[in-house]
Write a protein that holds these residues in place. Structure first.
Motif, short mmCIF file in Angstrom:
data_model
loop_
_atom_site.label_atom_id
_atom_site.label_comp_id
_atom_site.label_asym_id
_atom_site.label_seq_id
_atom_site.Cartn_x
_atom_site.Cartn_y
_atom_site.Cartn_z
N SER A 5 61.18 41.16 26.67
CA SER A 5 62.01 42.07 27.48
C SER A 5 61.38 42.47 28.74
O SER A 5 62.18 42.97 29.77
N GLU A 6 60.08 42.13 29.32
CA GLU A 6 59.51 42.64 30.29
C GLU A 6 59.19 43.93 30.64
O GLU A 6 58.75 44.41 31.54
N ARG A 7 59.49 44.81 29.45
CA ARG A 7 59.52 46.07 29.50
C ARG A 7 57.96 46.70 29.12
O ARG A 7 57.25 45.98 28.55
N PHE B 65 50.92 51.00 26.75
CA PHE B 65 50.16 50.36 27.86
C PHE B 65 49.62 51.53 28.91
O PHE B 65 48.68 51.02 29.46
N SER B 66 50.04 52.77 28.92
CA SER B 66 49.48 53.53 29.81
C SER B 66 48.16 54.30 29.47
O SER B 66 47.78 54.43 28.14
N LYS C 78 49.33 46.28 38.23
CA LYS C 78 50.29 46.37 39.31
C LYS C 78 51.27 47.23 39.23
O LYS C 78 51.86 47.84 40.16
N ARG C 79 52.18 46.68 38.06
CA ARG C 79 53.45 47.30 37.90
C ARG C 79 53.29 48.76 37.36
O ARG C 79 54.12 49.50 37.53
N PRO D 123 47.55 55.53 35.59
CA PRO D 123 46.14 54.34 35.62
C PRO D 123 45.35 54.72 36.85
O PRO D 123 45.91 55.02 38.13
N LEU D 124 43.94 54.76 36.64
CA LEU D 124 43.15 54.98 37.84
C LEU D 124 42.12 53.96 38.20
O LEU D 124 42.08 53.50 39.40
#
Length: 268
Positions: free
Chosen positions: A112-114, A119-120, A142-143, A154-155
């Motif tokens: 789905s590329e979602r 992931f966070s 990057k996304r 994301p840091l």
């Protein structure tokens, strides 16, 4: 005559004074990742003792423990056949009383590329074997950099990579990190991904042999006994300096364990 200011990167304030445990996605539970997890256990305990909220770690790996993993990686014979991520996280939670999570899958996008919610994280630590996986992880990060302010934004990323006797760990920012005004230092708000800075070298170093090792002896032909643990300790020390010192002059290092030479990578 005035001398040039030292270039440094100041840690994002959220890592210093977080409202919740700092979230970390540790990607890879093999020779390096299994030992980075041990370092994160020690770091978590130390931070809490210092009045910090500590860490929350999610470990990603879909590999199963085999006999070749015993000895060089953090696994016991009784754990053979289990998922690496599950064995390590269960042990960490029993040892330290944490509630860290295991993900028995690769850190990659589905059809789905979602971007899934899990992931966070504030920090991403990659300990993967293939160059293609490192490029895929960088593309995902990057996304994730959407400029929004939220607790798990994301840091930083910290990438580990090695050959038989040498390796490196390189810290990067995911986007830019706002820096304070400083009369003493020249501040740098952006640290590049390893794939952006050394992408061509990574591709040149890629090998086509992804065959799993069938024995410890065979595994040691690919990665010597102490290269992973040495990288894990030095790279974790870099991460610790972000928490403890609030700034760093170095964003990584190159290591050659065969001749015991280490070269820091300065902030530029």
């Amino acid at each position: 005559m005035t001398s040039d200011k030292i270039k440094v990167h100041f840690t994002d304030n959220y890592l210093i004074n977080p409202t919740n445990p700092v979230t970390i996605n540790l990607i890879g539970a093999g020779g390096t990742g299994s030992k980075v997890l041990t370092a994160l256990m020690e770091m978590n305990h130390s931070l809490i003792q210092l009045g910090h909220t500590g860490l929350f770690v999610r470990l990603w790996d879909d590999d199963i423990i085999t006999e070749a993993n015993l000895g060089r990686q953090r696994f016991a014979e009784s754990e053979t056949g289990l998922y690496k991520s599950v064995a390590l996280i269960n042990r960490a939670n029993r040892w330290t009383g944490t509630n860290w999570k295991a993900e028995t899958q690769k850190f990659k996008l589905g059809e789905s590329e979602r971007l899934p919610e899990n992931f966070s994280a504030n920090i991403y630590i990659s300990c993967v074997d293939s160059v293609s996986a490192r490029f895929e992880i960088a593309d995902i990060l990057k996304r994730l950099n959407n400029g929004r302010y939220y607790a798990d934004r994301p840091l930083y990323s910290l990438d580990f990579g090695n050959s038989q006797n040498s390796g490196q760990a390189i810290l990067a920012t995911i986007g830019t990190i706002k820096q304070p005004n400083s009369e003493k230092y020249e501040t740098v708000d952006h640290l590049p991904f390893i794939t952006d800075e050394f992408g061509d070298l990574l591709k040149e170093s890629e090998t086509n042999d992804d065959t799993p090792s069938c024995s410890l002896a065979e595994a040691l032909e690919k990665q010597d006994l102490f290269i992973n643990s040495t990288l894990a300790q030095m790279g974790s020390s870099l991460l610790w300096s972000l928490f403890r010192n609030g700034l760093t002059e170095n964003r990584g290092f190159f290591l050659n364990l065969k001749n015991f030479h280490s070269q820091p990578i300065k902030i530029a």
